[in-house]
Write an enzyme that holds these catalytic residues in place. Structure first.
Site, mmCIF file in Angstrom:
data_model
loop_
_atom_site.group_PDB
_atom_site.id
_atom_site.type_symbol
_atom_site.label_atom_id
_atom_site.label_comp_id
_atom_site.label_asym_id
_atom_site.label_seq_id
_atom_site.Cartn_x
_atom_site.Cartn_y
_atom_site.Cartn_z
ATOM 1 N N HIS A 536 -35.287 16.239 37.512
ATOM 2 C CA HIS A 536 -34.994 14.926 37.697
ATOM 3 C C HIS A 536 -36.084 14.234 38.663
ATOM 4 O O HIS A 536 -36.729 15.099 39.289
ATOM 5 C CB HIS A 536 -33.571 14.287 38.547
ATOM 6 C CG HIS A 536 -33.435 14.864 39.633
ATOM 7 N ND1 HIS A 536 -33.318 16.196 40.069
ATOM 8 C CD2 HIS A 536 -33.493 14.413 40.971
ATOM 9 C CE1 HIS A 536 -33.066 16.431 41.249
ATOM 10 N NE2 HIS A 536 -33.311 15.072 41.988
ATOM 11 N N ASP A 538 -36.846 11.204 41.817
ATOM 12 C CA ASP A 538 -35.589 10.539 42.682
ATOM 13 C C ASP A 538 -35.806 9.075 42.579
ATOM 14 O O ASP A 538 -34.911 8.459 43.144
ATOM 15 C CB ASP A 538 -36.209 10.917 44.123
ATOM 16 C CG ASP A 538 -35.530 12.335 44.345
ATOM 17 O OD1 ASP A 538 -36.385 12.996 45.615
ATOM 18 O OD2 ASP A 538 -34.795 12.935 43.594
ATOM 19 N N HIS A 608 -38.326 17.547 39.617
ATOM 20 C CA HIS A 608 -37.847 18.888 40.259
ATOM 21 C C HIS A 608 -36.398 19.226 40.072
ATOM 22 O O HIS A 608 -35.366 18.176 39.647
ATOM 23 C CB HIS A 608 -38.049 18.961 41.717
ATOM 24 C CG HIS A 608 -37.447 17.729 42.491
ATOM 25 N ND1 HIS A 608 -37.794 16.228 42.297
ATOM 26 C CD2 HIS A 608 -36.192 17.438 43.389
ATOM 27 C CE1 HIS A 608 -36.906 15.342 42.830
ATOM 28 N NE2 HIS A 608 -35.915 16.169 43.540
ATOM 29 N N ARG A 618 -25.990 27.930 50.278
ATOM 30 C CA ARG A 618 -27.197 27.297 50.662
ATOM 31 C C ARG A 618 -27.089 25.935 51.032
ATOM 32 O O ARG A 618 -26.506 24.887 50.700
ATOM 33 C CB ARG A 618 -27.830 27.223 49.084
ATOM 34 C CG ARG A 618 -29.304 26.174 49.090
ATOM 35 C CD ARG A 618 -29.561 26.204 47.590
ATOM 36 N NE ARG A 618 -30.991 25.589 47.590
ATOM 37 C CZ ARG A 618 -31.435 24.433 47.692
ATOM 38 N NH1 ARG A 618 -30.524 23.428 47.742
ATOM 39 N NH2 ARG A 618 -32.507 24.051 47.367
#
Length: 690
Positions: A536, A538, A608, A618
């Protein structure tokens, strides 16, 4: 005996215990001639080693004062200099290169910060630590100590001040800050002061180029201009060395403390800002003077010539007496005269000269040297090899980037407006933020998302924490106040760095800050084909089929730059990757690690995604920045105010801090978590945003 009496005098001049001290290093013995700084420094280190903290402070401060006074005095000539130094003149104050290097690296401040800490003067300890760190930005131990000072309750943000900021840099930074706020009228006197102080600093530097031989021996060996042969050769060699030293003063003045390289084109760029600021407030005559001064450096500069034509048209009538600034004319003519002599020496005497200025006219360089210089330029290795990681502060005009290094730039990441930087967090800071996320999750707080599963995949748990929710939980005693405050501090650290790297001329504001963790669900990772976060952009809706990105809702169209600051790497998968606008062709991939920041512009140029997290947890701090003040993050301000509200002290509860270790750096304060009840009883307010 005399030294003992001098030590007793210094002790008498110290303020009583607990009394406030003036900022900076006040003169301990006003009007007195400077003492030998090497002897004072040696005595100060002896007192420090013996744990005599008050005498150590007095001696180290006096050594710094004497060294500064001696440097100023050496710039004067004749009888006035002799009177100031006393009857024996300068001969008894020969300062060796080792001591000069120690003071240039500000090493006395490393010892001062420890001594001040022992004397419970935390404000001065933090100032001394900061002063040392400005000149030593890669000093890892001091970086840790700075983080410890920030967590101490007795240290204010104003404590972190540079006690030796050169006047031209203080004025320069203040002027740029005012320009960034569109306050040109207030910026002008500061920019003018920066220019005048810069010229004065260059004169001071040039005066030192004709000092004693011991001051120049290292330079002679480096430049290969040591005297050889007879008297005439010795005179010529000395004069060439003096000219080389004078030319280096330009770069020395344009180099910030702790930086390896000067700000490029420092004087011309300062003149450009001056003429633009004068034009904004309507001072067209002064604007013309400064733009004409720019043209002295770059006669063919199209932007300067266009601005000059515009100012002349606005003035409406010829101004025959209007020309470049006289101080800049003198500077340029003198510099060109020195360069002409140095290039002559290169051509006929075989000496070397590294011209520090990009504006030197090609016609000034002898034709026989132009070809050689051109060949040297063409053979530079960085034209054919990828640049090696180097401190960001080496080539960006940025302050307070403590230990940050550029790991990959846009070219290495096969894109534009993207970078990977390391060193934003210490391992200890990563641990504090990881514990904050863990404590918040165990308390059932998942601000930013309601469900247990990730909004992007059914195979991961998603946990999110906003800065306001962290502050509310800290007030309730559910999570560490230290962690909540660090979350605020780190987000501002990232904003400062992102603005410095991508948008130095235009202020960026935090738009949203989100501490997010993604945990692989056991038993659901076999033959997994989806992503932790699909590809996508941002601030626009990406259409992979056409490669277009529509900047319209539901996209957050006001986001201009994005950042991901990683906290750990003990998991499988989870790498960030950049693609082409088709969302298929991977152009670059980044592996998370503690303290690593991936920063990039938020548009179609940086699609990204995140590979699936297949094992472990994570965690990262996701941040978005905006140029629009209306979209700045209000919850960040609310969180800061909430954490600053005074809490009722529990009976018998006192802050405890460990004593420093034997090394010259303070130990961290106690890591004991304070569990306080929320007396306000305010209901938590959660912002739902992914």
């Amino acid at each position: 005996m005399l030294r003992l009496l001098w030590l007793l005098l210094l002790l008498l001049l110290l303020p009583p215990p607990g009394s406030p001290e003036p900022p900076g290093l006040a003169t301990l013995s006003p009007g007195a001639p400077p003492q030998a700084p090497d002897l004072l420094y040696a005595d100060g280190l002896r007192a420090y080693s013996a744990g005599a903290w008050a005498p150590a402070v007095a001696l180290l401060r006096e050594a710094l004062r004497s060294f500064a006074e001696l440097s100023r005095t050496r710039q004067d000539c004749g009888a006035r200099s002799a009177r100031r130094l006393g009857p024996e003149g300068a001969a008894r104050f020969r300062v060796g290169s080792a001591l000069r290097d120690s003071f240039r690296r500000r090493e006395p401040y490393n010892y001062l910060q420890r001594a001040y800490y022992q004397l419970k003067k935390l404000d001065l300890a933090a100032a001394a630590a900061h002063t040392f760190f400005v000149a030593n930005p890669t000093h890892l131990q001091m970086r840790e100590d700075m983080a410890k000072y920030r967590r101490m309750s007795g240290v204010r943000p104003q404590s972190f001040r540079d006690l030796e900021t050169p006047p031209h840099w203080a004025a320069y930074d203040s002027g740029l800050e005012l320009l960034g706020r569109q306050e040109a009228g207030l910026a002008l006197p500061r920019l003018e002061e920066a220019l005048q102080e810069s010229l004065a600093q260059m004169e001071s530097c040039r005066a030192g180029c004709e000092g004693p031989e011991e001051h120049q021996r290292d330079d002679e060996e480096e430049e290969g201009t040591g005297s050889q042969g007879g008297l005439y050769e010795a005179i010529a060699g000395h004069w060439i060395q003096v000219l080389q030293c004078r030319q280096r003063c330009v770069g020395d003045t344009a180099t910030r403390p702790g930086r390896s390289f000067p700000v490029p084109d420092f004087l011309p760029s300062l003149l450009r800002r001056l003429h633009e600021a004068h034009a904004q407030v309507g001072n067209l005559s002064q604007a013309m003077e400064n733009v004409l001064s720019v043209l002295l450096f770059y006669p063919e500069d199209e932007a300067a010539k266009e601005a000059l034509n515009q100012y002349q048209a606005q003035l409406g009538e010829p101004r025959p007496g209007l020309g470049p600034r006289e101080d800049i004319q003198r500077f340029v003519l003198r510099s060109l005269g020195e360069k002409r002599q140095l290039y002559y020496a290169m051509e006929h005497l075989g000496t070397s000269f590294k011209d520090p200025d990009p504006w030197t006219p090609a016609a000034l360089i002898p034709e026989t040297l132009r070809e050689k210089l051109r060949e040297d330029q063409e053979q530079r290795p960085w034209d054919h090899e990828p640049p090696q990681p180097k401190p960001l502060t080496d080539w960006k005009d940025v302050l307070l980037l403590e230990g940050v290094t550029l790991t990959q730039d846009a070219r290495q990441l096969n894109g534009s407006e993207r970078a990977v930087l390391d060193g934003l967090l210490t391992p200890a800071e990563c641990g504090v933020l990881l514990q904050l996320a863990k404590d918040a999750a165990e308390a059932g707080a998942r601000s930013g998302y309601r469900g247990r599963r990730s909004p992007h995949t059914a195979h991961e748990h998603f946990e999110g924490l906003t800065v306001l929710k962290a502050a509310q939980l800290a007030r309730a005693g559910t999570v560490s106040t230290q962690g909540a405050k660090l979350l605020l501090e780190v987000s501002e650290r990232v904003r400062t760095l992102t603005q410095a790297y991508f948008s130095p001329e235009r202020p960026l504001h935090l738009s949203f800050t989100h501490l997010v963790c993604r945990t692989a669900i056991k038993g659901e990772q076999e033959q997994r084909m989806d992503l932790s976060h699909p590809v996508h952009a941002d601030n626009c809706v990406l259409d992979p089929d056409t490669g277009e990105c529509w900047r319209e809702p539901p996209a957050y169209t006001y986001r201009d730059y994005s950042g991901l600051l990683y906290l750990n790497d003990d998991f499988q998968g989870g790498d960030l990757f950049f693609t082409e606008p088709n969302a298929l062709t991977v152009r670059a991939q980044v592996r998370p690690r503690c303290g690593r920041l991936v920063a990039f512009s938020s548009g179609v140029e940086n699609p990204h995604g995140v590979w699936a997290v297949t094992r472990g947890r994570r965690c990262a701090l996701a941040l978005w920045h905006t140029w629009a003040p209306d979209h700045r993050e209000q919850e960040w301000t609310e969180a800061k105010e909430l954490l600053q509200e005074p809490e009722e002290e529990e009976e018998g509860d006192k802050e405890e801090e460990e004593m420093p270790s034997r090394d010259p750096s303070p130990e961290p304060p106690s890591r004991r978590l304070q569990r306080a009840q929320d007396k306000a009883g305010k209901p938590p307010r959660v912002r739902e945003e992914l």
